[in-house]
Design a protein around this motif. Structure first.
Motif, PDB file in Angstrom:
ATOM      1  N   TYR A  77       0.844  -1.198   0.000  1.00 17.74           N
ATOM      2  CA  TYR A  77       0.000   0.000   0.000  1.00 17.74           C
ATOM      3  C   TYR A  77       0.879   1.248   0.000  1.00 17.74           C
ATOM      4  O   TYR A  77       0.678   2.169  -0.815  1.00 17.74           O
ATOM      5  CB  TYR A  77      -0.930   0.014   1.216  1.00 17.74           C
ATOM      6  N   ASN A 123       0.685   1.943  -3.599  1.00 21.63           N
ATOM      7  CA  ASN A 123      -0.722   2.344  -3.477  1.00 21.63           C
ATOM      8  C   ASN A 123      -1.708   1.207  -3.733  1.00 21.63           C
ATOM      9  O   ASN A 123      -2.903   1.455  -3.972  1.00 21.63           O
ATOM     10  CB  ASN A 123      -1.057   3.512  -4.421  1.00 21.63           C
ATOM     11  N   THR A 162      -4.579  -2.485  -0.239  1.00 17.94           N
ATOM     12  CA  THR A 162      -4.577  -3.586   0.732  1.00 17.94           C
ATOM     13  C   THR A 162      -5.233  -3.150   2.040  1.00 17.94           C
ATOM     14  O   THR A 162      -5.129  -1.989   2.451  1.00 17.94           O
ATOM     15  CB  THR A 162      -3.150  -4.058   1.029  1.00 17.94           C
ATOM     16  N   PRO A 166      -8.425   1.448   2.413  1.00 17.80           N
ATOM     17  CA  PRO A 166      -7.134   0.866   2.029  1.00 17.80           C
ATOM     18  C   PRO A 166      -6.000   1.441   2.875  1.00 17.80           C
ATOM     19  O   PRO A 166      -6.008   2.614   3.250  1.00 17.80           O
ATOM     20  CB  PRO A 166      -6.993   1.285   0.564  1.00 17.80           C
ATOM     21  N   GLY A 167      -5.039   0.573   3.163  1.00 16.70           N
ATOM     22  CA  GLY A 167      -3.899   0.976   3.981  1.00 16.70           C
ATOM     23  C   GLY A 167      -4.120   0.847   5.467  1.00 16.70           C
ATOM     24  O   GLY A 167      -3.185   1.019   6.254  1.00 16.70           O
TER      25      GLY A 167
END
Length: 355
Positions: free
Chosen positions: A176, A180, A183, A246-247
């Motif tokens: 991530y 990018n 995840t 995400p992240g």
């Protein structure tokens, strides 16, 4: 919501197969591709009711097989990867750590690399997700007075299993932050429920009670775990896929801290109540203390505040309620677990417990 196309790795295993059933029940019009190597803990019979369904496909294969992963992502136009595939038993990681590094680290890396290239080819759509399902064991062990694990607790794995899962978590995070790739990581506490391979504590105790065999409890039995019913876990994962960012990492717990000995005693009491014609009754007579395993973490506990406050998820099952459902499932599915007590399983059992 849009019609998703999911690749579920390890979908013939315990948590994976429960998640497949959960998602299919919610969204039968979504496409589900299960990829599973069918190692000892993967069981295609876990998915028998879905075989032949129009939107379901089973593929036997290994997550380390990059060409296979590449082809599946493109052929099926996958937009969600739910990654459950893992070697997951601490005792087995002590006996043979190699498979844990290969599957949990190299396998996760292979999936992430394949998904990264595929996602880039698709012009990095915002609605794609790579869900990496992990464990609270990456955080190490807690003392009785310590606060529960949060998403910012430093990693301190104590077994080859938890170290390999920590490595895979770090890879998912790095993909991530570096690329990018969308995840999301989840770290859950101890699961229990249907389709659980007999080597794990709760099914092991249920089956040994039915067979009148000793109930091996490590050390003094005072190790504490936070128990999460697998149905609650699946609903949490659905929430994370649909609402999570995400992240981010989300801890998933059952809010049910129980000492191992207390859990086994409760299991005995429930089995005495629910199971007819037990060979030994009361079954707590079968409890036998065995030598503690190396690096045995004393206590795990999950602080699930983040997923509650940010995504609105909380567990629904109490330990007793979840155990009742689990016991009834094992009582009604002896044809599922009896074939699993193979010679290989018996040999493994003797290595670990000495009888």
């Amino acid at each position: 919501m849009s019609n998703h196309k999911l690749l579920i790795t390890g979908g013939a295993g315990f948590i994976g197969s429960n998640f497949v059933h959960h998602w299919y029940h919610q969204y039968p019009y979504h496409r589900i591709i299960v990829l599973d190597a069918l190692t000892y803990a993967g069981n295609r019979r876990n998915l028998a009711s879905l075989e032949g369904k129009e939107n379901f496909r089973f593929v036997q294969g290994n997550i380390c097989d990059r060409p296979l992963i590449d082809n599946l992502l493109r052929e099926e136009n996958i937009d969600i990867v739910a990654h459950f595939a893992a070697e997951s038993h601490v005792d087995r990681s002590i006996l043979g750590p190699d498979a844990f590094i290969q599957t949990n680290v190299i396998g996760t890396f292979t999936l992430l690399e394949s998904f990264r290239h595929y996602w880039n080819e698709q012009n990095q759509p915002e609605n794609y997700r790579f869900l990496h399902v992990s464990t609270d064991e990456v955080y190490g062990s807690l003392n009785p007075e310590d606060p529960a694990f949060t998403e910012t607790t430093p990693y301190a794995p104590n077994s080859p299993y938890s170290a390999s899962k920590a490595g895979s978590d770090h890879l998912a995070r790095a993909y991530y932050h570096t690329y990018n790739v969308p995840t999301i990581i989840t770290n859950c506490s101890n699961n229990y429920g249907p389709y659980h391979f007999p080597e794990k504590l709760i099914p092991l105790m249920c089956i040994n009670i039915l067979l009148g065999k000793p109930l091996p409890v490590y050390g003094d039995g005072q190790n504490v775990r936070d128990w999460l019913y697998v149905g609650d876990h699946c609903s949490a994962l659905q929430t994370v896929i649909q609402k999570g960012n995400p992240g981010e990492t989300y801890n998933i717990g059952g809010n049910n801290e129980v000492k191992n000995l207390d859990l086994v005693t409760l299991l005995c009491d429930l089995m005495d109540e629910l199971a007819p014609n037990l060979p030994v009754k009361p079954s707590k007579q079968l409890i036998t203390f065995v030598k503690d395993r190396p690096g045995h973490d004393r206590r795990y506990a999950i602080d699930a505040t983040k997923i509650k406050t940010e995504l609105g998820w909380t567990p629904q099952e109490t330990v007793e309620g979840g155990l009742r459902k689990t016991i009834e499932w094992y009582l009604n599915h002896q044809d599922w677990w009896q074939p699993l007590l193979s010679q290989d399983y018996q040999d493994y059992y003797r290595k670990v417990y000495g009888n």
